[in-house]
Design a protein around this motif. Sequence first.
Motif, short mmCIF file in Angstrom:
data_model
loop_
_atom_site.label_atom_id
_atom_site.label_comp_id
_atom_site.label_asym_id
_atom_site.label_seq_id
_atom_site.Cartn_x
_atom_site.Cartn_y
_atom_site.Cartn_z
N ARG A 11 31.41 39.62 48.40
CA ARG A 11 30.76 38.81 47.70
C ARG A 11 31.01 38.96 46.02
O ARG A 11 31.25 40.14 45.75
N ALA A 12 31.28 37.91 45.59
CA ALA A 12 31.79 37.93 43.98
C ALA A 12 30.68 37.73 43.22
O ALA A 12 29.51 37.59 43.71
N PRO A 13 30.85 38.35 42.20
CA PRO A 13 29.90 38.17 40.92
C PRO A 13 29.18 36.84 40.77
O PRO A 13 29.89 35.63 41.15
N GLY A 16 31.27 33.54 39.92
CA GLY A 16 32.79 33.74 40.32
C GLY A 16 33.31 32.83 41.46
O GLY A 16 32.47 32.49 42.20
N VAL A 17 34.48 33.00 41.71
CA VAL A 17 35.07 32.32 42.94
C VAL A 17 35.07 33.26 44.04
O VAL A 17 35.18 34.46 44.02
N LEU A 18 35.04 32.46 45.32
CA LEU A 18 35.31 33.18 46.34
C LEU A 18 36.46 33.01 47.20
O LEU A 18 36.63 31.56 47.18
N HIS A 19 37.30 33.73 47.65
CA HIS A 19 38.24 33.50 48.41
C HIS A 19 38.17 33.49 49.77
O HIS A 19 37.84 34.49 50.25
#
Length: 320
Positions: A11-13, A16-19
């Motif tokens: 999990r991104a902040p 932010g972006v998730l890949h």
Amino acid sequence: MDSQQIIAPSRAPSGGVLHVNVRHTSHFTVVGNHLAQHQDLSLVAIGLATHIQSLPAGAKVGIKFLVERFPESEARIAGALRELEENGYLRRDRERLASGRVVTRTTSYNQPCTQATSPPARHPNRADRTGRASTRSTRLARPAAARAIPATAIPATAPSAPAPVPVATPVATPVAAPGPATATAPAPVAAPAPVRPQPQTPDPDLHRTASALLLELRREAAVLVLSENDVHSLTPAVATWLERDATPASVTRALTTDLPVPLKYPAKLLAHRLSTLLPAPVPASSVAPPPVPFQNCDDCDRAFRAPEPGRCGECRTAVL
């Protein structure tokens, strides 16, 4: 089994972006982060470099082909190509073939090439063609490491040379052999002039009427003044119209309506109209026989139709 396998993406902040990455097994191109996250290249230049690196050897990468492929304007694509040249990702060389034709050799580098020749300096006061101000052009300048060092700046005792940077070997683009010269197309043949109509049976009366009609045309249109030779050459065509049951009024109307202004050659215009507007011949079966004339009865003096004079039908019956 010592390594931990990540099943779900971390999990991104917030914001932010998730890949979500799927491993490619075919139809992919490896692009370095030095290009994808370049600090001085525009987004158009980064995308264009990625597209060029994904193409096979020998593909067309001229500005005209790229404009047809992408929605960006020709000025923006040309500016992006210049950015890639300035930063060592692209090199364009002009070569002359054996046939004399000049072609452009384009070499794409997946690593910045520091041996690329520096392009000519831009005008400092001219705005960038992509719509950015001249301050943007200073940001797109070539990095100091890739610039050519002027000769006056080299000290007498040169420092130790740095380790050579690996340079990708340019792949020669195959050039198709010039094909045989195409044969010169034959000159178009002018259409033959229409044949002037001629009457089927010579009739002096029709010729006199036709000649008089041509001489009277100047009364309808002052520009239709014909010479004696013109009247003599056009008379058979007018006689053909009259032979095909065209009235003199209809012939005059066809020859004098919608005349061009100015009219330089009246005889040629009349000859063209008499040939192209010629009415179709009337079939013999559709021609009605002449009516039987009226006769006056010799006994009762009443009128009746008969080919010859004599008595009417009632008087002939009374005599019988």
